[in-house]
Structure formats: structure tokens, C-alpha cells
Design a protein around this motif. Structure first.
Motif, PDB file in Angstrom:
ATOM      1  N   GLN A  14      -2.649 -42.277   7.781  1.00 49.85           N
ATOM      2  CA  GLN A  14      -3.294 -42.806   6.585  1.00 49.85           C
ATOM      3  C   GLN A  14      -2.200 -43.180   5.581  1.00 49.85           C
ATOM      4  N   ALA A  15      -1.541 -44.304   5.840  1.00 48.47           N
ATOM      5  CA  ALA A  15      -0.401 -44.727   5.024  1.00 48.47           C
ATOM      6  C   ALA A  15      -0.781 -45.908   4.149  1.00 48.47           C
ATOM      7  N   PRO A  16      -0.241 -45.986   2.937  1.00 49.88           N
ATOM      8  CA  PRO A  16      -0.444 -47.176   2.109  1.00 49.88           C
ATOM      9  C   PRO A  16       0.059 -48.426   2.829  1.00 49.88           C
ATOM     10  N   ASP A  17      -0.515 -49.566   2.511  1.00 50.63           N
ATOM     11  CA  ASP A  17      -0.140 -50.808   3.185  1.00 50.63           C
ATOM     12  C   ASP A  17       1.339 -51.144   3.000  1.00 50.63           C
ATOM     13  N   GLY A  18       1.918 -50.714   1.892  1.00 48.06           N
ATOM     14  CA  GLY A  18       3.302 -51.047   1.611  1.00 48.06           C
ATOM     15  C   GLY A  18       4.323 -50.175   2.309  1.00 48.06           C
ATOM     16  N   ILE A  19       3.878 -49.198   3.078  1.00 42.60           N
ATOM     17  CA  ILE A  19       4.785 -48.325   3.828  1.00 42.60           C
ATOM     18  C   ILE A  19       4.924 -48.858   5.256  1.00 42.60           C
ATOM     19  N   GLU A  20       6.125 -49.295   5.611  1.00 41.84           N
ATOM     20  CA  GLU A  20       6.403 -49.743   6.977  1.00 41.84           C
ATOM     21  C   GLU A  20       6.595 -48.514   7.864  1.00 41.84           C
ATOM     22  N   VAL A  21       5.787 -48.414   8.905  1.00 39.43           N
ATOM     23  CA  VAL A  21       5.875 -47.264   9.812  1.00 39.43           C
ATOM     24  C   VAL A  21       6.631 -47.693  11.071  1.00 39.43           C
ATOM     25  N   HIS A  22       7.709 -46.984  11.369  1.00 40.50           N
ATOM     26  CA  HIS A  22       8.529 -47.283  12.543  1.00 40.50           C
ATOM     27  C   HIS A  22       8.481 -46.093  13.492  1.00 40.50           C
ATOM     28  N   TRP A  23       7.907 -46.312  14.668  1.00 38.63           N
ATOM     29  CA  TRP A  23       7.901 -45.300  15.722  1.00 38.63           C
ATOM     30  C   TRP A  23       9.076 -45.589  16.655  1.00 38.63           C
ATOM     31  N   ILE A  24       9.923 -44.602  16.847  1.00 37.13           N
ATOM     32  CA  ILE A  24      11.127 -44.827  17.637  1.00 37.13           C
ATOM     33  C   ILE A  24      11.314 -43.698  18.654  1.00 37.13           C
ATOM     34  N   THR A  25      12.119 -43.965  19.673  1.00 36.25           N
ATOM     35  CA  THR A  25      12.507 -42.934  20.620  1.00 36.25           C
ATOM     36  C   THR A  25      14.010 -42.661  20.544  1.00 36.25           C
ATOM     37  N   GLU A  26      14.728 -43.475  19.755  1.00 34.98           N
ATOM     38  CA  GLU A  26      16.165 -43.268  19.589  1.00 34.98           C
ATOM     39  C   GLU A  26      16.428 -42.414  18.354  1.00 34.98           C
ATOM     40  N   GLY A  27      17.694 -42.352  17.909  1.00 30.57           N
ATOM     41  CA  GLY A  27      18.078 -41.476  16.819  1.00 30.57           C
ATOM     42  C   GLY A  27      17.494 -41.878  15.482  1.00 30.57           C
TER      43      GLY A  27
END
Length: 254
Positions: free
Chosen positions: A170-183
Motif C-alpha cells: 500500500q504505497a503512495p503513487d509517488g514511491i517507486e518500488v524496486h524488487w531486486i535479487t541483487e545487492g
């Protein structure tokens, strides 16, 4: 806030929500006393020396083993909390007390806990926000990110075992969410640093936290009141051992 004494709760729901995450709902009358803002805070789950939940044989000289977990969601009307557990399984098919218990828990099973403990809130008056987490701190980030202002901008960088472990936030629209598997640190450094004062929330593995601390505190000079840094675990070290390392690190970097 005075912490309640140890109390016993029951499993009322268990679900493997992603390949590497198990969600349990724990209920008990004592949870009705939890504060409304406990989401993102923590509880201590109690085990005996062999990883069981029967504490009847313990005394002052044989204290329970405690494992720390986040309150992902507080269900006040049900007197219940949701708690997510990373499904830690090593190559020799071994896992920690809490993870093993959670993976095998059935509805009706009981466990004792202590809490809640509350962690620091983000400074929501900051110009923008930068949140980082791995799977152990994802439940806390999930609670913190939904408390941001609707017009918040910034980033959430989350390291997962597999991209199949992504969850809806449930994130504000202005928050870019990055799902990563690296560091985590490498990804954080690759993102544009906005102007203005950032509020940073960082919780993850100990070595990753130190790399991010170098970036956020030393290089970007984030204001002390806007900076939350915490290690939730250290690779290859038990929770008790991690507490010692964490305390030493805090003393050296205060």
C-alpha cells in the motif's frame, strides 16, 4: 508504554503467501491491549532449548530462547496479529527455531510471546523518502510505507530471494518500488538522489546495512533525525550472536 507480560496466543490461520514467506495469524485475548500503532513494531516469540513451544519445564536458570518478529498487521477486532516468517531452509535442510515452527504450524497450535516493542517512525515531514529492506524486514517496510503521506515521493528498494516473492504494498503513487535479487547498496546507489531532505528507513542483513549506512549517512549526509538504520540479522550468525555484534557496532558508530 509498559510491555505486557508473556502471553500465549493461538494460530488461527497459516498460509504460504510466496515461495519463501509464510504468514501466520496469531490470536489471543491479551492482544486486545496492543496499541493501535503497533504495526511495524515487534514481538518476541518464546521457545525452549530444543525449539519447541512448551515452556513448562523452564525456570529462572533455564530461560526461554527468544526470536524477534514484526507485527505486519494488527487485527484489533479479532484480537489478532499477522506475522510473516521467511522460510529459511539451508542446503542440509536445516532452519532456525522460529522458521521451522512457522512452516509446520497448524491451526490451533499455541506459542508464547512478549511485546509489543515499537520502532522509530519515519519523519513524514521530509521532502522525500528512501526505504530499503530485505525479506526479514519486508513486513516492517510494508507497515511503514502505508503510513507515508499520500503525496510522498521517493523509493522503496526490496531484496527478495526470488521475484516470485514480490508482494502487493500500500504505497503512495509517488514511491517507486524496486524488487531486486541483487545487492541493496548497489541498487540504492544507482537511483537518482532527489533535492531536499530525505527521510531514510533501512533494515536488512548486517553487512548490507553497513554498506547502506556508508551511503546514506556518510556520503549523502542524511540528517540524523531523518535516518533509521537497523540490522535484523547477520549471515551465518544466530540471533543471540547478532545481538552482540550489533551492540558492538552501535558503540563504535554512535
Amino acid at each position: 508504554m509498559q510491555k505486557p507480560a508473556f502471553q500465549t496466543v493461538s494460530v488461527i490461520s497459516t498460509q504460504q503467501i510466496t515461495p519463501n514467506m509464510q504468514r501466520l495469524t496469531l490470536a489471543g485475548q491479551g492482544l486486545a491491549e496492543f496499541p493501535s500503532d503497533c504495526e511495524g513494531g515487534y514481538i518476541k516469540l518464546l521457545f525452549n532449548a530444543v525449539g519447541g513451544t512448551d515452556l513448562t519445564g523452564l525456570d529462572e536458570n533455564n530461560r526461554p530462547v527468544m526470536r524477534t518478529y514484526t507485527i505486519r498487521r494488527f487485527l484489533a477486532e479479532q484480537q489478532a496479529i499477522e506475522v510473516d516468517f521467511v522460510r529459511h531452509i539451508t542446503q542440509d535442510n536445516q532452519c532456525g527455531f522460529a522458521s521451522r515452527w512457522a512452516m509446520n504450524a497448524q491451526v490451533g497450535n499455541t506459542i508464547s510471546l512478549r511485546g509489543p516493542g515499537i520502532i522509530a517512525n519515519l519523519n513524514t515531514a521530509a521532502d522525500w523518502f528512501f526505504l530499503t529492506a530485505d525479506m526479514t524486514s519486508l513486513p516492517a517496510l510494508s507497515a511503514k510505507i502505508k503510513q507515508l503521506p499520500e503525496n510522498a515521493k521517493g523509493y522503496a528498494v526490496i531484496q527478495v530471494e526470488s521475484l516470485e516473492d514480490k508482494q502487493k504494498l500500500q504505497a503512495p503513487d509517488g514511491i517507486e518500488v524496486h524488487w531486486i535479487t541483487e545487492g541493496l547498496a548497489d541498487k540504492a546507489r544507482s537511483l537518482e538522489w532527489y533535492e531536499g531532505h530525505a527521510a531514510v528507513w533501512c533494515a536488512c542483513e548486517f553487512d548490507s546495512m553497513r554498506q547502506l549506512r556508508q551511503y546514506f549517512r556518510n556520503e549523502k549526509e542524511v540528517l540524523k533525525d531523518n535516518l533509521y538504520l537497523s540490522s535484523y540479522w547477520k549471515k551465518g550468525v544466530s540471533e543471540d550472536g547478532h545481538k552482540v555484534i550489533k551492540r558492538q557496532d552501535a558503540e563504535e558508530n554512535s
